[in-house]
Each structure stands twice: as C-alpha cells, then as structure tokens.
Scaffold this motif. Structure first.
Motif, PDB file in Angstrom:
ATOM      1  N   ALA A 183       4.878   7.238   5.848  1.00 38.73           N
ATOM      2  CA  ALA A 183       4.949   5.779   5.686  1.00 38.73           C
ATOM      3  C   ALA A 183       5.305   5.106   7.010  1.00 38.73           C
ATOM      4  CB  ALA A 183       5.970   5.419   4.611  1.00 38.73           C
ATOM      5  N   GLN A 184       6.227   5.698   7.753  1.00 40.70           N
ATOM      6  CA  GLN A 184       6.593   5.114   9.045  1.00 40.70           C
ATOM      7  C   GLN A 184       5.439   5.180  10.030  1.00 40.70           C
ATOM      8  OE1 GLN A 184       9.476   3.366   9.550  1.00 40.70           O
ATOM      9  NE2 GLN A 184       8.356   2.706  11.363  1.00 40.70           N
ATOM     10  N   THR A 185       4.653   6.240   9.975  1.00 41.49           N
ATOM     11  CA  THR A 185       3.474   6.342  10.833  1.00 41.49           C
ATOM     12  C   THR A 185       2.484   5.234  10.500  1.00 41.49           C
ATOM     13  OG1 THR A 185       3.777   8.733  11.055  1.00 41.49           O
ATOM     14  CG2 THR A 185       1.594   7.860  11.598  1.00 41.49           C
ATOM     15  N   MET A 186       2.315   4.955   9.205  1.00 36.80           N
ATOM     16  CA  MET A 186       1.441   3.846   8.807  1.00 36.80           C
ATOM     17  C   MET A 186       1.945   2.535   9.409  1.00 36.80           C
ATOM     18  SD  MET A 186       0.579   4.591   4.779  1.00 36.80           S
ATOM     19  CE  MET A 186      -0.347   3.077   4.571  1.00 36.80           C
ATOM     20  N   GLN A 233      12.578  15.399  -3.328  1.00 35.95           N
ATOM     21  CA  GLN A 233      12.371  16.555  -2.455  1.00 35.95           C
ATOM     22  C   GLN A 233      11.222  16.319  -1.473  1.00 35.95           C
ATOM     23  OE1 GLN A 233      12.475  16.760  -5.867  1.00 35.95           O
ATOM     24  NE2 GLN A 233      14.569  17.530  -6.044  1.00 35.95           N
ATOM     25  N   GLN A 234      10.338  15.403  -1.793  1.00 40.16           N
ATOM     26  CA  GLN A 234       9.192  15.112  -0.933  1.00 40.16           C
ATOM     27  C   GLN A 234       9.438  13.893  -0.045  1.00 40.16           C
ATOM     28  OE1 GLN A 234       6.667  14.623  -4.316  1.00 40.16           O
ATOM     29  NE2 GLN A 234       5.802  16.685  -4.164  1.00 40.16           N
ATOM     30  N   ALA A 235      10.636  13.338  -0.125  1.00 45.91           N
ATOM     31  CA  ALA A 235      10.942  12.080   0.566  1.00 45.91           C
ATOM     32  C   ALA A 235      10.845  12.187   2.089  1.00 45.91           C
ATOM     33  CB  ALA A 235      12.321  11.573   0.165  1.00 45.91           C
ATOM     34  N   LYS A 236      11.301  13.279   2.663  1.00 46.48           N
ATOM     35  CA  LYS A 236      11.312  13.367   4.132  1.00 46.48           C
ATOM     36  C   LYS A 236       9.902  13.300   4.719  1.00 46.48           C
ATOM     37  CE  LYS A 236      13.206  15.887   8.013  1.00 46.48           C
ATOM     38  NZ  LYS A 236      14.043  17.003   8.469  1.00 46.48           N
ATOM     39  N   PRO A 237       8.956  14.140   4.277  1.00 47.34           N
ATOM     40  CA  PRO A 237       7.604  14.003   4.845  1.00 47.34           C
ATOM     41  C   PRO A 237       6.946  12.682   4.430  1.00 47.34           C
ATOM     42  CG  PRO A 237       7.641  15.749   3.188  1.00 47.34           C
ATOM     43  CD  PRO A 237       9.058  15.316   3.409  1.00 47.34           C
ATOM     44  N   TRP A 238       7.234  12.204   3.230  1.00 45.85           N
ATOM     45  CA  TRP A 238       6.663  10.927   2.794  1.00 45.85           C
ATOM     46  C   TRP A 238       7.149   9.789   3.689  1.00 45.85           C
ATOM     47  CZ3 TRP A 238       2.826   8.838   0.389  1.00 45.85           C
ATOM     48  CH2 TRP A 238       2.852   7.457   0.203  1.00 45.85           C
ATOM     49  N   TRP A 276       0.132  13.021   7.151  1.00 44.46           N
ATOM     50  CA  TRP A 276      -0.365  13.233   5.789  1.00 44.46           C
ATOM     51  C   TRP A 276      -0.381  14.726   5.448  1.00 44.46           C
ATOM     52  CZ3 TRP A 276      -0.655  11.443   1.237  1.00 44.46           C
ATOM     53  CH2 TRP A 276      -1.448  12.066   0.283  1.00 44.46           C
ATOM     54  N   SER A 277      -0.742  15.577   6.405  1.00 47.35           N
ATOM     55  CA  SER A 277      -0.765  17.025   6.159  1.00 47.35           C
ATOM     56  C   SER A 277       0.602  17.525   5.732  1.00 47.35           C
ATOM     57  CB  SER A 277      -1.239  17.782   7.403  1.00 47.35           C
ATOM     58  OG  SER A 277      -2.610  17.524   7.627  1.00 47.35           O
ATOM     59  N   ARG A 298       0.834  -1.207   0.000  1.00 50.91           N
ATOM     60  CA  ARG A 298       0.000   0.000   0.000  1.00 50.91           C
ATOM     61  C   ARG A 298       0.865   1.251   0.000  1.00 50.91           C
ATOM     62  NH1 ARG A 298      -3.608   2.577  -2.207  1.00 50.91           N
ATOM     63  NH2 ARG A 298      -4.654   4.120  -0.942  1.00 50.91           N
ATOM     64  N   ILE A 299       1.915   1.241   0.796  1.00 49.80           N
ATOM     65  CA  ILE A 299       2.840   2.373   0.833  1.00 49.80           C
ATOM     66  C   ILE A 299       3.475   2.562  -0.545  1.00 49.80           C
ATOM     67  CG2 ILE A 299       5.048   3.177   1.782  1.00 49.80           C
ATOM     68  CD1 ILE A 299       4.141   1.837   4.470  1.00 49.80           C
ATOM     69  N   SER A 300       3.912   1.477  -1.131  1.00 52.24           N
ATOM     70  CA  SER A 300       4.535   1.524  -2.456  1.00 52.24           C
ATOM     71  C   SER A 300       3.558   2.022  -3.525  1.00 52.24           C
ATOM     72  CB  SER A 300       5.064   0.130  -2.815  1.00 52.24           C
ATOM     73  OG  SER A 300       5.615   0.126  -4.103  1.00 52.24           O
ATOM     74  N   ASP A 301       2.329   1.521  -3.478  1.00 50.73           N
ATOM     75  CA  ASP A 301       1.312   1.945  -4.447  1.00 50.73           C
ATOM     76  C   ASP A 301       1.022   3.442  -4.334  1.00 50.73           C
ATOM     77  OD1 ASP A 301       1.113  -0.677  -5.330  1.00 50.73           O
ATOM     78  OD2 ASP A 301      -0.811  -1.060  -4.329  1.00 50.73           O
TER      79      ASP A 301
END
Length: 177
Positions: free
Chosen positions: A79-82, A70-75, A130-131, A57-60
């Motif tokens: 993902a870790q929260t999930m 550039q969006q990797a840190k919040p992403w 997510w925000s 699901r994270i990968s999808d």
C-alpha cells in the motif's frame, strides 16, 4: 505528425496518466492545504479527490482480499508503494506540465521518455511489493487475486467503448497505480 501522436504517443501518455492521476492528489494532500486550489461542490480539490481515490483503492483491495493481521506487514509495504508511486508520478507530471510550454519537440520527447521510464521503474517496485503480499495469501485469497488481475486487461481494453456514465470496474487496477 498528428497520426504519429495518435498512434504512438497518445496511448502511452494516456496509460501513464491513468496511473499518475491518482498520484497527484496524494502529493498535495500531504502538503499544507492550498487556499488557491479550486474547490468542488463537496469542498474538496481535484487533488484531494484523487488522493481519496488511491486510499479507496487500497481499502477496496484490502477488503476484497480479506487481508489478515498476519499479512499486514507485506500488505502495508504494498500500500505504501502505491502511495509513493502515485506521489512521485504526480510530482513528475506537475514539473513536466510547468516546463512543457517552453519545450521544443526534442525536449518534450525526452521528457516523456523519462516519465515512461519512471513509470516502468515504479511498476517494478509495485510488482515486487505485490509478490511479497501474494506469497503470504491463502489459496482462496490467491484465487480472488488471480481473478482480479486476469480480468484487468479486458476491462482496460473495453473501457473506451463504455457508454457515458457507466461505472468503471474497480477490480484489478491496483497494479497500474
């Protein structure tokens, strides 16, 4: 009493179980493999398949949203929260399932209330994570995300009415895990 369970408790339990089932696997895959766990034809335990489902699901979502470097840190935090929420829910359900046979009705209801509160708290954490992701998405990525999450309720509402063997919709379920 049966109608109360069907109307009040069962839907809430099913909703929570839906978000927690993926978690069960995450907990067990991070621990040492158990030789006592039943294996499927593919050689994976139920827990391993559920952990794989969380990762899938994270990968999808990553692919659907075209997450950039550039969006990797919040992403990554999202993902870790999930993963953390799934692991925590799995442990809580496992603990409750061990105690449930000896609980009286009052204890069972309080136990369920604790699970529900934990789920609400975890959803708040996931929404916050997510925000942070949403804030760094491009307008095109936001449009994809908006579409995915707007349709989530309709798919979940219709899910019980699907025919056996119908493929579940994949978009829009991340917020629920």
């Amino acid at each position: 009493m049966k109608s109360v369970i069907r109307i009040v408790v069962l839907p809430a339990l099913l909703a929570f179980a839906f978000t927690a089932t993926a978690a069960w696997a995450q907990q067990e895959t991070s621990a040492a493999p158990s030789t006592a766990a039943p294996k499927t034809a593919a050689g994976k335990t139920h827990a391993q398949r559920r952990a794989d489902a969380v990762e899938q699901r994270i990968s999808d979502l990553h692919a659907q949203l075209n997450i950039t470097e550039q969006q990797a840190k919040p992403w990554d935090a999202f993902a870790q929260t999930m993963r953390d929420n799934a692991r925590k829910a799995a442990m809580a359900f496992h603990e409750r399932s061990k105690k449930l046979p000896t609980m009286n009705a009052d204890e069972a209801m309080k136990s369920y209330a604790e699970l529900t509160q934990m789920h609400a708290d975890d959803m708040q954490k996931l929404a916050s994570a997510w925000s942070a992701v949403y804030a760094v998405l491009s307008p095109a990525q936001k449009q994809v995300a908006d579409t995915m999450y707007r349709n989530q309720g309709a798919r979940q509402h219709m899910a019980p009415h699907k025919h056996k063997g119908a493929a579940p919709a994949s978009a829009g379920t991340a917020a629920g895990k």
